[in-house]
Design an enzyme around this catalytic site. Structure first.
Site, PDB file in Angstrom:
ATOM      1  N   ASP A  53      44.314  40.970  41.079  1.00 12.91           N
ATOM      2  CA  ASP A  53      43.909  39.559  41.117  1.00 12.91           C
ATOM      3  C   ASP A  53      44.941  38.697  41.842  1.00 12.91           C
ATOM      4  OD1 ASP A  53      41.914  40.544  39.387  1.00 12.91           O
ATOM      5  OD2 ASP A  53      43.070  39.968  37.615  1.00 12.91           O
ATOM      6  N   SER A 260      34.388  33.469  34.350  1.00 15.59           N
ATOM      7  CA  SER A 260      34.086  34.885  34.523  1.00 15.59           C
ATOM      8  C   SER A 260      32.828  35.223  33.735  1.00 15.59           C
ATOM      9  CB  SER A 260      35.260  35.744  34.025  1.00 15.59           C
ATOM     10  OG  SER A 260      34.900  37.100  33.938  1.00 15.59           O
ATOM     11  N   HIS A 305      25.315  35.238  31.762  1.00 12.90           N
ATOM     12  CA  HIS A 305      26.106  36.471  31.840  1.00 12.90           C
ATOM     13  C   HIS A 305      25.820  37.301  33.080  1.00 12.90           C
ATOM     14  CE1 HIS A 305      29.288  38.463  29.735  1.00 12.90           C
ATOM     15  NE2 HIS A 305      28.718  39.641  29.854  1.00 12.90           N
ATOM     16  N   GLU A 309      33.208  36.285  39.005  1.00  8.30           N
ATOM     17  CA  GLU A 309      34.519  35.893  38.475  1.00  8.30           C
ATOM     18  C   GLU A 309      35.505  35.735  39.623  1.00  8.30           C
ATOM     19  OE1 GLU A 309      35.493  39.012  35.765  1.00  8.30           O
ATOM     20  OE2 GLU A 309      36.040  40.442  37.326  1.00  8.30           O
ATOM     21  N   HIS A 396      38.464  40.068  43.774  1.00 11.45           N
ATOM     22  CA  HIS A 396      39.281  39.013  43.156  1.00 11.45           C
ATOM     23  C   HIS A 396      40.336  38.526  44.153  1.00 11.45           C
ATOM     24  CE1 HIS A 396      40.574  37.035  39.229  1.00 11.45           C
ATOM     25  NE2 HIS A 396      41.219  36.430  40.219  1.00 11.45           N
TER      26      HIS A 396
END
Length: 554
Positions: A53, A260, A305, A309, A396
């Site tokens: 990340d 996220s 959901h 993210e 990410h």
């Protein structure tokens, strides 16, 4: 970062930072700050450090030369002068728990957020969960002694896939240590006494909400935050408070984008004097109908959901666009993690893709992966011809524009049958439609020479990254760009070029109803067994696909 329980392994770490207040007796009380001592980084050089990340930050030295830092999950970091060679000050995740170079003594400095999540609790049992930081310089940040200016380290602590907290810490040096930890936004709380993954009480009174409500900064409790009955988090509506990223807009206002899966990606205005948030206070909606939550802020996309993210927004002053990057899919090597991109003329959206679609804000649950229909896919699973394994789950990301006008995409990648990860930096170039296109090879510090247009026709190794989220590699094919401007092989159509500069051409390929706009340039391939210069092409289509091609430069 959305992880399963199996994927979460955290080690203890820490460091200490204490501010001593001296009060004179019999006189007007005053504070005398302890002299700040920046952390010393003892480093080793690596080309692809294990940083998950990664968030990139640029700092100029006194001469104006740029210097780059990346910060990642598990309190990892590195620095570089060239975006190729990285000086790395850690050897393990969460290194030196009693005196960490970034966050000091965790047990002391992170005491408040740890009461909620991320320390020896539920999925973080036996250690810490400190994820996805982003560092931002704030010239208006005000210290207790009245001085101004700080590097702000935004980070998340998490105990379950919904119970998390984003906080900010401050330092006078980008290298740390960072102190003055202040929580900003919590998730996973309930109206009633309840638990989630452990025996810890997750009632909202354990968060910063009571103070915000009492001060009038948030109008009160919202039943939308919980499922009916008030004892379970409503993850269809509300976000998971992880993955913060901070940016400054065209008018000097600072924003934090985060989230996220769960209820989606949200953003909050940041108070430059404190580094914490301006909360909307009351619920409302944007002009295009998106949620503005009294506490969580403005919703950008997602919800119910659907995967999504690691949000990151890069503002480009040259073309006045805000570019939004989101990673969808699962993060392990079989999860199909891939980066999507949208853009907007306004920091809070709406953001649109190359197809002209607004980033989706879901209003009902569905079992299908409908998010694959949206956003330009700019990364995917692929195997270069001269490699033994594939790149998997590249995602990410962060992004940056350097002082000399170059654009870079910074992300982590996994590999075939391997959940280990490495840092990657790829150069991007703007196409004629002001979309940054991601070049196929990792960036090197070798400077390309002029490219003659008669070198461009020929047969290319070819990939279409497509739009799907899949554990499989994208197909490797061949295409030929003929001298009479036809495209044959793995794609058919017509191609044309026009000069961008002495080393690069704008490229247009028309194939059926799809029009791809991109660039042709040269890159040094240092990833395959046989290294060397390549002519490369990268283009984005009006149906959200990215295509890559390359051949030897002879």
């Amino acid at each position: 970062m959305h992880l399963s329980k199996k994927a979460k392994r955290h080690l203890l770490l820490g460091a200490s930072a204490i501010t001593v207040a001296l009060v004179s007796v019999g006189l007007t009380s005053c504070s005398k700050p302890q002299a700040f001592k920046p952390s010393k980084w003892h480093t080793t050089m690596e080309k692809h450090p294990a940083i998950h990340d990664p968030s990139i930050v640029m700092v100029k030295d006194k001469s104006g030369k740029p210097h780059y830092y990346v910060f990642g999950t598990h309190v990892t970091e590195a620095e570089s002068d060239d975006l190729v060679h990285w000086n790395v000050p850690f050897t393990t995740n969460y290194e030196n728990p009693k005196k960490n170079i970034i966050l000091g003594n965790f047990d002391k400095n992170l005491k408040v957020p740890f009461k909620w999540a991320g320390h020896n609790d539920a999925d973080s049992a036996g250690g810490y969960a400190i994820w996805a930081p982003d560092v931002h310089y704030d010239k208006d940040y005000k210290w207790a002694d009245g001085s101004k200016g700080a590097y702000l380290y935004y980070f998340a602590n998490s105990s379950t896939w919904r119970r998390s907290v984003i906080s900010v810490a401050a330092s006078k040096s980008i290298k740390g240590p960072y102190t003055n930890v202040k929580p900003i936004v919590y998730s996973g709380f309930t109206k009633n006494d309840a638990t989630d993954g452990s025996d810890r009480n997750i009632k909202y009174t354990k968060t910063n909400l009571p103070k915000l409500i009492k001060s009038g900064k948030v109008s009160g409790w919202s039943d939308k935050w919980n499922m009916p009955g008030g004892s379970e988090w409503n993850h269809f509506y509300a976000p998971n408070a992880i993955d913060p990223a901070v940016f400054t807009d065209a008018h000097g206002k600072t924003w934090m984008v985060y989230g996220s899966w769960s209820g989606g990606i949200f953003m909050l205005r940041i108070n430059p004097k404190t580094g914490t948030a301006y909360y909307p206070g009351h619920d409302s909606k944007t002009k295009d109908g998106r949620i503005i939550d009294r506490y969580f802020g403005t919703k950008l996309l997602g919800g119910y959901h659907q995967s999504g993210e690691g949000p990151y927004i890069m503002y480009d002053k040259a073309n006045k666009y805000y570019y939004l990057f989101i990673t969808i899919g699962g993060l392990d090597y079989q999860g199909g993690y891939n980066i999507r991109m949208w853009r907007s003329k306004s920091p809070d959206g709406p953001y649109v893709d190359a197809k002209g679609q607004a980033a989706p804000s879901y209003k009902e649950a569905t079992g299908s992966k409908i998010n694959t229909k949206y956003g330009i896919k700019i990364s995917g699973n692929y195997k270069l011809p001269g490699m033994d394994k594939s790149y998997k789950s590249c995602g990410h990301n962060s992004a940056i524009k350097t002082p000399n006008g170059q654009y870079f995409l910074v992300y982590h990648t996994r590999f075939s049958f391997d959940n280990n990860f490495q840092l990657r930096v790829h150069q991007m170039m703007m196409n004629k439609e002001n979309w940054p296109v991601n070049l196929p090879f990792a960036y090197t510090d070798k400077k390309p020479s002029a490219l003659a247009k008669n070198k461009i026709p020929g047969t290319y190794t070819f990939y279409n990254l497509g739009t799907q989220t899949s554990a499989s590699d994208v197909a490797r094919k061949e295409i030929t760009l003929s001298e009479n401007h036809l495209v044959t092989g793995g794609m058919t159509g017509k191609w044309k070029i026009e000069p961008k500069d002495s080393k690069t051409y704008y490229l247009t390929i028309t194939s059926g109803k799809t029009k791809y706009n991109g660039v042709v340039t040269t890159q040094y391939d240092n990833e395959e067994k046989k290294s060397g210069w390549k002519i490369v092409l990268s283009a984005i289509g009006n149906y959200n696909e990215t295509i890559w091609g390359f051949k030897d430069l002879k």
